[in-house]
Write a protein that holds these residues in place. Structure first.
Motif, mmCIF file in Angstrom:
data_model
loop_
_atom_site.group_PDB
_atom_site.id
_atom_site.type_symbol
_atom_site.label_atom_id
_atom_site.label_comp_id
_atom_site.label_asym_id
_atom_site.label_seq_id
_atom_site.Cartn_x
_atom_site.Cartn_y
_atom_site.Cartn_z
ATOM 1 N N UNK A 1 0.814 -1.219 0.000
ATOM 2 C CA UNK A 1 0.000 0.000 0.000
ATOM 3 C C UNK A 1 0.847 1.269 0.000
ATOM 4 N N UNK A 2 2.166 1.152 -0.125
ATOM 5 C CA UNK A 2 3.052 2.318 -0.117
ATOM 6 C C UNK A 2 3.431 2.688 -1.550
ATOM 7 N N UNK A 3 3.362 3.973 -1.860
ATOM 8 C CA UNK A 3 3.774 4.491 -3.158
ATOM 9 C C UNK A 3 4.880 5.521 -2.928
ATOM 10 N N UNK A 4 6.124 5.113 -3.108
ATOM 11 C CA UNK A 4 7.245 6.041 -2.944
ATOM 12 C C UNK A 4 7.458 6.834 -4.233
ATOM 13 N N UNK A 5 8.268 7.888 -4.142
ATOM 14 C CA UNK A 5 8.526 8.723 -5.309
ATOM 15 C C UNK A 5 7.282 9.396 -5.831
ATOM 16 N N UNK A 6 6.333 9.663 -4.924
ATOM 17 C CA UNK A 6 5.044 10.232 -5.322
ATOM 18 C C UNK A 6 4.726 11.420 -4.414
ATOM 19 N N UNK A 7 4.724 12.603 -4.969
ATOM 20 C CA UNK A 7 4.473 13.822 -4.203
ATOM 21 C C UNK A 7 3.022 14.253 -4.351
ATOM 22 N N UNK A 8 2.357 14.475 -3.222
ATOM 23 C CA UNK A 8 1.008 15.042 -3.238
ATOM 24 C C UNK A 8 1.155 16.556 -3.358
ATOM 25 N N UNK A 9 0.721 17.099 -4.477
ATOM 26 C CA UNK A 9 0.878 18.536 -4.714
ATOM 27 C C UNK A 9 -0.367 19.334 -4.352
ATOM 28 N N UNK A 10 -1.527 18.657 -4.246
ATOM 29 C CA UNK A 10 -2.759 19.357 -3.902
ATOM 30 C C UNK A 10 -3.808 18.357 -3.444
ATOM 31 N N UNK A 11 -4.722 18.840 -2.594
ATOM 32 C CA UNK A 11 -5.848 18.029 -2.125
ATOM 33 C C UNK A 11 -7.111 18.859 -2.300
ATOM 34 N N UNK A 12 -8.179 18.224 -2.795
ATOM 35 C CA UNK A 12 -9.447 18.916 -2.962
ATOM 36 C C UNK A 12 -10.582 17.907 -2.813
ATOM 37 N N UNK A 13 -11.800 18.348 -3.091
ATOM 38 C CA UNK A 13 -12.972 17.474 -3.127
ATOM 39 C C UNK A 13 -13.397 17.276 -4.586
ATOM 40 N N UNK A 14 -13.895 16.117 -4.883
ATOM 41 C CA UNK A 14 -14.301 15.809 -6.249
ATOM 42 C C UNK A 14 -15.403 16.757 -6.706
ATOM 43 N N UNK A 15 -15.110 17.547 -7.751
ATOM 44 C CA UNK A 15 -16.100 18.450 -8.313
ATOM 45 C C UNK A 15 -16.377 19.684 -7.491
ATOM 46 N N UNK A 16 -15.560 19.949 -6.451
ATOM 47 C CA UNK A 16 -15.845 21.077 -5.565
ATOM 48 C C UNK A 16 -14.563 21.796 -5.160
ATOM 49 N N UNK A 17 -14.528 23.121 -5.357
ATOM 50 C CA UNK A 17 -13.464 23.890 -4.746
ATOM 51 C C UNK A 17 -13.893 24.228 -3.317
#
Length: 437
Positions: free
Chosen positions: A117-133
């Motif tokens: 379940x680990x994904x290395x080399x992967x940067x989360x650049x943003x988090x939001x809600x689906x279809x919603x700012x």
């Protein structure tokens, strides 16, 4: 650009549906969250920006932690490891960051339940809600989270998640050298001469500091640790000199610890005090950095001091001014943060650095970490915002509480299951100290 739907077996809490919980960061707190969720049958995915787990900790792996082993192993993680035949280290010893990774975090991350379940080399650049700012409200809590990911190959991907636990830490986001919170004028022209906090001056980075003049900027225990190591380097390498720059009139957080009930932490302050008194390091206080200028192979540090401009010339600068959270990635998430320390609003009074050290912060959990954005949590060092002295044991209690909340066990989530000892936790052996653990 790709949109991926990560599905998994339904969790016990129905509102999670078939989507996993996204954990940002594969450090000690992120992996503890994974272990806690696994015990409750809740699926998860861990996203780690580094090429390997605990990459930020590895950067200061030479540094000895404040806490002994008995406070460094998350209970759920410990149960998983013991079931696999893992041998727990001597609970009274103080490991370095590298030893914590090698003897605990790597074995934990290698377990089948966690590794897949680990994904290395992967940067989360943003988090939001689906279809919603962040401005849209109706039905917001029922929408999946969207995490925008950047891979090492440059590919940009969006993934969906039922909940998000942000354990990304703060080490990669140092505070500015400038006393006003901004980079000093001229910083860009000398950035190559500025070192991150806790450099390995006696090991891998020895060549950068030996027989040179280093200016250490900062008044906390990370600065003190570096000063002690640089003084040792100066004894081994003639021509090595050290200047300690602080903006206040005294390094209260270091010298003020001389009467600390935590003996090892107090010894750091006493050691730095002796070095300053003996002249092994030069101390420049009341120095507010306003500019940096390249001076040959070195840098001229310009500061306001006692009503006038003064200059300190150095070959290299160590920025030990502390850290701050990266909030840019959360611009579309509804957050309630303290306006001063940038910690969750309900947590901030408990961690005010003017009132608390790491040993006096009460254990806390989902009640203090809940945000206006349903099922979004900031944990670990990042939950402390700009406040220092975070304990791993405190972070483990945070994610235990959140895991119970996501599993639908609200009673357990709000019961404190951690008792922190009054002394012996925030300390370090003679080898070093950092602002966490």
């Amino acid at each position: 650009m790709t949109l991926i739907d990560l599905t998994a077996p339904a969790a016990r809490n129905l509102h999670l549906g078939t989507l996993p919980v996204a954990i940002i960061g594969a450090g000690p707190i992120g992996l503890a969250a994974a272990a806690q969720l696994h015990e409750r049958g809740i699926d998860f995915i861990v996203y780690e920006a580094g090429e390997s787990i605990a990459s930020s900790m590895a950067a200061w792996g030479h540094t000895r932690l404040f806490s002994p082993w008995k406070h460094l192993v998350d209970p759920a993680a410990g149960r998983l490891l013991l079931a696999s035949g893992w041998t727990e280290p001597d609970e009274s010893s103080l490991p370095t960051g590298s030893e914590l990774i090698a003897h605990y975090l790597e074995p934990l991350a290698a377990l089948d339940a966690i590794a897949s379940r680990i994904r290395t080399g992967t940067t989360v650049t943003a988090v939001s809600r689906e279809g919603m700012d962040r401005t849209r409200t109706v039905g917001r809590g029922s929408r999946a989270f969207i995490l925008r990911l950047a891979g090492v190959d440059g590919e940009i991907t969006d993934v969906r998640a039922a909940a998000v636990i942000d354990a990304s830490g703060t080490y990669l986001n140092p505070n500015s050298l400038g006393s006003n919170g901004l980079d000093p004028l001229g910083f860009g022209g000398v950035a190559d001469l500025v070192s991150h906090a806790l450099p390995d001056v006696l090991g891998a980075e020895r060549h950068r500091f030996a027989r040179k003049h280093t200016a250490v900027v900062g008044a906390g225990h990370s600065a003190a640790n570096t000063l002690i190591n640089l003084a040792q380097l100066a004894r081994d390498e003639p021509g090595t000199t050290v200047t300690w720059i602080i903006r206040n009139t005294a390094a209260v957080r270091v010298f003020g610890s001389a009467d600390d009930e935590l003996q090892a932490r107090a010894s750091i302050g006493a050691s730095v005090s002796r070095l300053a008194e003996s002249g092994a390091i030069s101390q420049v206080d009341g120095f507010e950095i306003v500019g940096l200028e390249r001076d040959g192979d070195g840098v001229d540090i310009v500061g306001n001091r006692r009503g006038g401009l003064e200059h300190v010339r150095a070959d290299v600068i160590v920025n030990a001014t502390g850290f701050r959270p990266n909030l840019d990635m959360l611009r579309e998430i509804r957050l309630s943060l303290d306006e001063i320390v940038e910690a969750p609003a309900a947590l901030a009074p408990l961690i005010d650095p003017n009132l608390h050290s790491c040993g006096t912060v009460s254990p806390h959990g989902v009640a203090e970490l809940t945000q206006p954005e349903r099922d979004f949590f900031i944990v670990g060092m990042k939950s402390y915002g700009r406040a220092p002295t975070f304990l791993l044991a405190t972070g483990y209690e945070q994610v235990r509480s959140i895991a119970d909340e996501l599993a639908g066990n609200r009673v357990a989530a709000r019961q404190v299951q951690l008792v922190l000892p009054v002394t012996g936790v925030c300390s370090t052996g003679g080898g070093g100290a950092s602002s966490c653990c």
